[in-house]
Design an enzyme around this catalytic site. Sequence first.
Site, short mmCIF file in Angstrom:
data_model
loop_
_atom_site.label_atom_id
_atom_site.label_comp_id
_atom_site.label_asym_id
_atom_site.label_seq_id
_atom_site.Cartn_x
_atom_site.Cartn_y
_atom_site.Cartn_z
N HIS A 45 -15.86 6.92 23.13
CA HIS A 45 -15.96 7.08 24.60
C HIS A 45 -15.64 8.50 25.06
CE1 HIS A 45 -16.61 2.86 25.18
NE2 HIS A 45 -15.44 2.51 24.69
N ASP A 52 -19.86 -1.02 17.75
CA ASP A 52 -18.75 -1.42 18.62
C ASP A 52 -19.32 -2.19 19.82
OD1 ASP A 52 -15.66 -0.35 19.22
OD2 ASP A 52 -16.79 -0.75 21.05
N HIS A 101 -18.59 -1.95 22.82
CA HIS A 101 -18.74 -1.07 23.99
C HIS A 101 -19.75 0.03 23.70
CE1 HIS A 101 -14.54 -2.67 24.19
NE2 HIS A 101 -14.85 -2.83 25.47
N ASP A 116 -14.91 -5.12 17.76
CA ASP A 116 -14.55 -5.89 18.94
C ASP A 116 -15.69 -6.78 19.44
OD1 ASP A 116 -15.83 -3.54 19.55
OD2 ASP A 116 -14.32 -2.80 20.94
#
Length: 308
Positions: A127, A164, A166, A245
Amino acid sequence: MTITAFITHRDCWQHDMGSHHPECPDRLGAINDRLIASGLDLYLQFHDAPLAHEDQLLRVHPRGYIERIHSRSPAHGIVHLDPDTAMSPGTLQAALRSAGAGCLATDLVMRGEAHNAFCAIRPPGHHAERAKAMGFCFFNNIAVAARHALEAWGLSRVAIVDFDVHHGNGTEEIFAGDPRVLMAGIFQHPFYPYCGTENPAPNMCNVPLPAGTRGDEFRQVVSDIWLPRLREFQPEMIFISAGFDAHYEDDMASLGLVEADYAWVTTQIKQVAGEFGKGRIVSLLEGGYALSAMARSVVAHIKVLADL
Ligand SMILES: [Zn+2]
Protein backbone atom coordinates in the site's frame (compact mmCIF):
# COMPACT_ATOMS: atom_id res chain seq x y z
CA MET A 1 17.37 -30.12 -5.44
CA THR A 2 15.55 -26.83 -5.27
CA ILE A 3 17.05 -24.30 -2.89
CA THR A 4 14.56 -21.92 -1.32
CA ALA A 5 15.92 -19.06 0.75
CA PHE A 6 13.94 -17.91 3.79
CA ILE A 7 14.75 -14.37 4.82
CA THR A 8 13.61 -12.69 8.01
CA HIS A 9 15.02 -10.71 10.95
CA ARG A 10 14.30 -10.37 14.65
CA ASP A 11 14.03 -6.60 14.13
CA CYS A 12 10.81 -7.23 12.20
CA TRP A 13 9.21 -8.34 15.50
CA GLN A 14 10.02 -4.98 17.12
CA HIS A 15 7.54 -3.00 15.02
CA ASP A 16 4.50 -2.75 17.28
CA MET A 17 1.44 -0.65 16.46
CA GLY A 18 -0.36 -1.45 19.71
CA SER A 19 -1.81 -4.49 21.42
CA HIS A 20 -5.02 -4.74 19.37
CA HIS A 21 -3.54 -4.04 15.97
CA PRO A 22 -4.01 -6.98 13.57
CA GLU A 23 -0.61 -6.38 11.91
CA CYS A 24 1.19 -7.68 14.96
CA PRO A 25 4.56 -9.29 15.78
CA ASP A 26 2.82 -12.62 16.54
CA ARG A 27 2.30 -13.06 12.79
CA LEU A 28 5.99 -13.89 12.41
CA GLY A 29 5.89 -16.14 15.46
CA ALA A 30 3.01 -18.08 13.95
CA ILE A 31 4.99 -18.60 10.73
CA ASN A 32 8.07 -19.78 12.64
CA ASP A 33 6.02 -22.21 14.73
CA ARG A 34 4.30 -23.67 11.70
CA LEU A 35 7.56 -24.00 9.76
CA ILE A 36 9.01 -26.03 12.61
CA ALA A 37 5.85 -28.07 13.21
CA SER A 38 5.73 -29.00 9.52
CA GLY A 39 9.43 -29.92 9.40
CA LEU A 40 9.88 -27.45 6.55
CA ASP A 41 12.60 -25.52 8.39
CA LEU A 42 15.05 -28.35 7.72
CA TYR A 43 14.86 -27.75 3.99
CA LEU A 44 15.24 -23.97 3.79
CA GLN A 45 18.29 -21.75 3.52
CA PHE A 46 17.94 -19.14 6.28
CA HIS A 47 19.23 -15.58 6.02
CA ASP A 48 18.99 -12.47 8.18
CA ALA A 49 17.50 -9.55 6.29
CA PRO A 50 19.98 -6.69 5.83
CA LEU A 51 18.96 -3.05 6.21
CA ALA A 52 17.99 -1.54 2.86
CA HIS A 53 20.57 0.97 1.60
CA GLU A 54 19.41 4.46 0.91
CA ASP A 55 20.22 4.12 -2.79
CA GLN A 56 17.93 1.06 -2.94
CA LEU A 57 15.06 3.01 -1.36
CA LEU A 58 15.71 6.02 -3.60
CA ARG A 59 14.87 3.91 -6.67
CA VAL A 60 11.25 4.03 -5.44
CA HIS A 61 10.81 6.74 -2.80
CA PRO A 62 11.85 10.41 -2.98
CA ARG A 63 14.59 11.53 -0.58
CA GLY A 64 12.20 13.86 1.26
CA TYR A 65 9.84 10.99 2.03
CA ILE A 66 12.63 8.74 3.33
CA GLU A 67 13.82 11.60 5.54
CA ARG A 68 10.28 12.14 6.80
CA ILE A 69 9.95 8.48 7.85
CA HIS A 70 13.29 8.76 9.67
CA SER A 71 12.27 12.00 11.38
CA ARG A 72 8.88 10.68 12.56
CA SER A 73 10.48 7.62 14.21
CA PRO A 74 9.65 7.95 17.94
CA ALA A 75 12.00 7.29 20.85
CA HIS A 76 8.97 6.31 22.96
CA GLY A 77 5.32 5.55 22.34
CA ILE A 78 3.51 5.43 19.03
CA VAL A 79 3.25 8.02 16.25
CA HIS A 80 0.39 7.66 13.75
CA LEU A 81 1.08 8.40 10.08
CA ASP A 82 -2.49 7.52 9.10
CA PRO A 83 -5.37 6.13 11.18
CA ASP A 84 -4.15 2.53 10.88
CA THR A 85 -0.43 2.99 10.23
CA ALA A 86 1.80 3.87 13.16
CA MET A 87 5.47 3.94 14.11
CA SER A 88 6.84 2.54 17.36
CA PRO A 89 10.52 2.83 18.35
CA GLY A 90 11.27 -0.42 16.47
CA THR A 91 9.39 0.42 13.28
CA LEU A 92 12.11 2.16 11.30
CA GLN A 93 14.59 -0.72 11.68
CA ALA A 94 11.86 -3.24 10.84
CA ALA A 95 10.85 -1.28 7.74
CA LEU A 96 14.46 -1.01 6.58
CA ARG A 97 14.96 -4.77 7.13
CA SER A 98 11.76 -5.54 5.21
CA ALA A 99 12.88 -3.50 2.21
CA GLY A 100 16.39 -4.95 2.49
CA ALA A 101 15.05 -8.52 2.57
CA GLY A 102 13.68 -8.27 -0.95
CA CYS A 103 16.99 -6.93 -2.27
CA LEU A 104 18.94 -9.78 -0.64
CA ALA A 105 16.40 -12.27 -2.00
CA THR A 106 16.88 -10.83 -5.48
CA ASP A 107 20.67 -11.03 -5.15
CA LEU A 108 20.56 -14.66 -3.96
CA VAL A 109 18.30 -15.71 -6.81
CA MET A 110 20.16 -13.72 -9.47
CA ARG A 111 23.52 -15.11 -8.29
CA GLY A 112 22.08 -18.62 -8.45
CA GLU A 113 22.67 -19.23 -4.74
CA ALA A 114 18.96 -19.95 -4.33
CA HIS A 115 16.33 -20.87 -6.92
CA ASN A 116 13.67 -18.79 -5.22
CA ALA A 117 13.11 -17.00 -1.92
CA PHE A 118 10.43 -16.17 0.62
CA CYS A 119 10.73 -13.13 2.89
CA ALA A 120 8.89 -13.38 6.23
CA ILE A 121 8.87 -9.66 6.90
CA ARG A 122 6.79 -6.92 8.43
CA PRO A 123 5.79 -4.15 8.03
CA PRO A 124 4.28 -5.12 4.67
CA GLY A 125 4.69 -2.81 1.69
CA HIS A 126 2.17 -2.93 -1.16
CA HIS A 127 0.00 0.00 0.00
CA ALA A 128 2.98 2.36 0.37
CA GLU A 129 3.08 4.85 -2.47
CA ARG A 130 6.16 6.77 -3.57
CA ALA A 131 5.60 9.45 -0.95
CA LYS A 132 2.81 8.12 1.26
CA ALA A 133 2.67 5.61 4.11
CA MET A 134 -0.71 3.92 4.41
CA GLY A 135 -2.48 0.64 5.12
CA PHE A 136 0.17 -0.69 7.58
CA CYS A 137 2.94 0.04 5.00
CA PHE A 138 5.93 2.44 5.04
CA PHE A 139 8.33 1.44 2.25
CA ASN A 140 7.06 -0.51 -0.73
CA ASN A 141 9.18 -3.62 -0.24
CA ILE A 142 8.23 -5.37 -3.47
CA ALA A 143 8.77 -2.23 -5.54
CA VAL A 144 12.23 -1.78 -4.00
CA ALA A 145 13.04 -5.42 -4.81
CA ALA A 146 11.71 -5.23 -8.37
CA ARG A 147 13.63 -2.02 -9.09
CA HIS A 148 16.73 -3.70 -7.65
CA ALA A 149 16.33 -6.50 -10.20
CA LEU A 150 15.90 -3.97 -13.01
CA GLU A 151 18.61 -1.49 -12.02
CA ALA A 152 21.27 -3.52 -10.22
CA TRP A 153 20.90 -6.70 -12.26
CA GLY A 154 19.89 -5.20 -15.60
CA LEU A 155 16.76 -7.26 -16.16
CA SER A 156 14.38 -5.80 -18.71
CA ARG A 157 11.05 -7.45 -17.77
CA VAL A 158 9.80 -8.41 -14.31
CA ALA A 159 6.29 -9.32 -13.23
CA ILE A 160 4.69 -8.53 -9.88
CA VAL A 161 1.88 -10.85 -8.89
CA ASP A 162 -0.25 -9.69 -5.95
CA PHE A 163 -2.79 -12.09 -4.42
CA ASP A 164 -3.30 -10.17 -1.18
CA VAL A 165 -7.01 -9.53 -0.59
CA HIS A 166 -6.38 -5.77 -0.76
CA HIS A 167 -5.44 -3.97 -3.96
CA GLY A 168 -1.73 -3.10 -4.09
CA ASN A 169 -2.39 0.58 -4.77
CA GLY A 170 1.16 1.60 -3.86
CA THR A 171 2.79 -0.83 -6.25
CA GLU A 172 0.38 0.33 -8.93
CA GLU A 173 1.15 4.01 -8.29
CA ILE A 174 4.88 3.30 -8.53
CA PHE A 175 4.84 1.16 -11.69
CA ALA A 176 1.84 2.34 -13.74
CA GLY A 177 3.22 3.14 -17.18
CA ASP A 178 6.61 1.43 -16.62
CA PRO A 179 6.78 -1.03 -19.53
CA ARG A 180 9.49 -3.11 -17.80
CA VAL A 181 6.98 -4.22 -15.16
CA LEU A 182 3.71 -6.13 -15.50
CA MET A 183 1.57 -6.05 -12.37
CA ALA A 184 -1.10 -8.72 -12.03
CA GLY A 185 -3.39 -8.24 -9.05
CA ILE A 186 -6.46 -9.89 -7.59
CA PHE A 187 -8.37 -8.27 -4.76
CA GLN A 188 -11.74 -7.99 -3.10
CA HIS A 189 -13.81 -5.05 -4.37
CA PRO A 190 -15.38 -2.85 -3.13
CA PHE A 191 -12.93 -2.92 -0.24
CA TYR A 192 -9.94 -1.05 1.17
CA PRO A 193 -8.19 0.89 -0.42
CA TYR A 194 -11.26 1.40 -2.65
CA CYS A 195 -9.42 1.70 -5.95
CA GLY A 196 -7.88 -0.44 -8.66
CA THR A 197 -10.89 -1.36 -10.75
CA GLU A 198 -9.73 0.92 -13.55
CA ASN A 199 -6.40 -0.17 -14.98
CA PRO A 200 -4.53 3.15 -15.10
CA ALA A 201 -1.95 1.91 -17.62
CA PRO A 202 -1.53 -1.00 -20.04
CA ASN A 203 1.02 -2.71 -17.76
CA MET A 204 -1.60 -3.22 -15.03
CA CYS A 205 -3.76 -6.32 -14.96
CA ASN A 206 -6.16 -5.77 -12.06
CA VAL A 207 -8.92 -8.26 -11.36
CA PRO A 208 -11.46 -7.17 -8.73
CA LEU A 209 -13.45 -9.99 -7.08
CA PRO A 210 -16.73 -9.61 -5.19
CA ALA A 211 -17.02 -10.57 -1.52
CA GLY A 212 -17.77 -14.27 -1.17
CA THR A 213 -15.55 -15.40 -4.06
CA ARG A 214 -14.22 -18.90 -3.39
CA GLY A 215 -11.21 -20.82 -4.63
CA ASP A 216 -12.74 -22.31 -7.77
CA GLU A 217 -13.64 -18.87 -9.14
CA PHE A 218 -10.26 -17.50 -8.11
CA ARG A 219 -8.54 -20.28 -10.04
CA GLN A 220 -10.69 -19.62 -13.08
CA VAL A 221 -9.76 -15.93 -13.11
CA VAL A 222 -6.07 -16.72 -12.67
CA SER A 223 -6.22 -19.22 -15.55
CA ASP A 224 -8.27 -17.01 -17.86
CA ILE A 225 -6.75 -13.59 -17.19
CA TRP A 226 -3.44 -13.66 -15.30
CA LEU A 227 -1.65 -16.56 -16.89
CA PRO A 228 -2.14 -15.50 -20.54
CA ARG A 229 -0.98 -11.97 -19.68
CA LEU A 230 2.06 -13.26 -17.83
CA ARG A 231 3.00 -15.60 -20.67
CA GLU A 232 2.58 -12.81 -23.22
CA PHE A 233 4.88 -10.59 -21.12
CA GLN A 234 7.57 -13.30 -20.68
CA PRO A 235 8.95 -12.10 -17.33
CA GLU A 236 12.60 -12.75 -16.57
CA MET A 237 11.74 -12.86 -12.89
CA ILE A 238 8.51 -12.91 -10.87
CA PHE A 239 7.91 -11.09 -7.59
CA ILE A 240 4.98 -12.13 -5.44
CA SER A 241 3.13 -9.82 -3.05
CA ALA A 242 2.12 -12.78 -0.92
CA GLY A 243 -0.73 -11.71 1.31
CA PHE A 244 -2.84 -14.46 2.84
CA ASP A 245 -5.79 -12.36 3.99
CA ALA A 246 -8.06 -13.74 1.26
CA HIS A 247 -8.16 -16.93 3.36
CA TYR A 248 -11.59 -18.17 4.34
CA GLU A 249 -10.70 -17.92 8.04
CA ASP A 250 -9.44 -14.31 7.82
CA ASP A 251 -12.09 -11.98 9.23
CA MET A 252 -10.55 -8.85 7.83
CA ALA A 253 -11.97 -9.64 4.40
CA SER A 254 -14.62 -11.86 2.86
CA LEU A 255 -12.99 -14.10 0.24
CA GLY A 256 -12.88 -17.85 0.65
CA LEU A 257 -9.44 -19.15 -0.32
CA VAL A 258 -7.82 -22.06 1.48
CA GLU A 259 -4.28 -23.47 1.64
CA ALA A 260 -4.82 -25.60 -1.48
CA ASP A 261 -5.65 -22.47 -3.48
CA TYR A 262 -2.41 -20.79 -2.40
CA ALA A 263 -0.48 -23.94 -3.32
CA TRP A 264 -2.24 -24.03 -6.68
CA VAL A 265 -1.58 -20.39 -7.61
CA THR A 266 2.04 -20.76 -6.51
CA THR A 267 2.37 -23.77 -8.82
CA GLN A 268 1.00 -21.73 -11.73
CA ILE A 269 3.35 -18.81 -11.06
CA LYS A 270 6.25 -21.20 -10.74
CA GLN A 271 5.47 -22.74 -14.07
CA VAL A 272 5.55 -19.34 -15.80
CA ALA A 273 8.79 -18.46 -14.00
CA GLY A 274 10.25 -21.73 -15.26
CA GLU A 275 9.23 -21.02 -18.86
CA PHE A 276 10.67 -17.50 -19.12
CA GLY A 277 12.70 -16.60 -16.05
CA LYS A 278 14.86 -19.62 -15.14
CA GLY A 279 12.44 -20.25 -12.27
CA ARG A 280 13.39 -17.01 -10.54
CA ILE A 281 10.78 -16.07 -7.90
CA VAL A 282 11.02 -13.72 -4.95
CA SER A 283 7.98 -13.78 -2.66
CA LEU A 284 7.35 -11.20 0.06
CA LEU A 285 4.85 -11.48 2.89
CA GLU A 286 2.14 -8.82 2.76
CA GLY A 287 -1.10 -9.29 4.75
CA GLY A 288 -2.71 -12.24 6.53
CA TYR A 289 -4.23 -11.71 9.97
CA ALA A 290 -5.81 -15.01 11.00
CA LEU A 291 -2.60 -16.34 12.50
CA SER A 292 -3.13 -20.08 12.05
CA ALA A 293 -4.62 -19.80 8.55
CA MET A 294 -1.89 -17.40 7.47
CA ALA A 295 0.92 -19.61 8.78
CA ARG A 296 -0.58 -22.76 7.21
CA SER A 297 -0.92 -20.91 3.92
CA VAL A 298 2.68 -19.69 4.08
CA VAL A 299 3.81 -23.30 4.57
CA ALA A 300 1.68 -24.44 1.61
CA HIS A 301 3.18 -21.63 -0.52
CA ILE A 302 6.78 -22.38 0.47
CA LYS A 303 6.34 -26.14 -0.02
CA VAL A 304 5.56 -25.50 -3.66
CA LEU A 305 8.45 -23.05 -4.03
CA ALA A 306 10.81 -25.62 -2.49
CA ASP A 307 9.45 -28.60 -4.49
CA LEU A 308 8.52 -30.45 -1.31
ZN1 LIG B 1 -4.05 -7.22 2.69
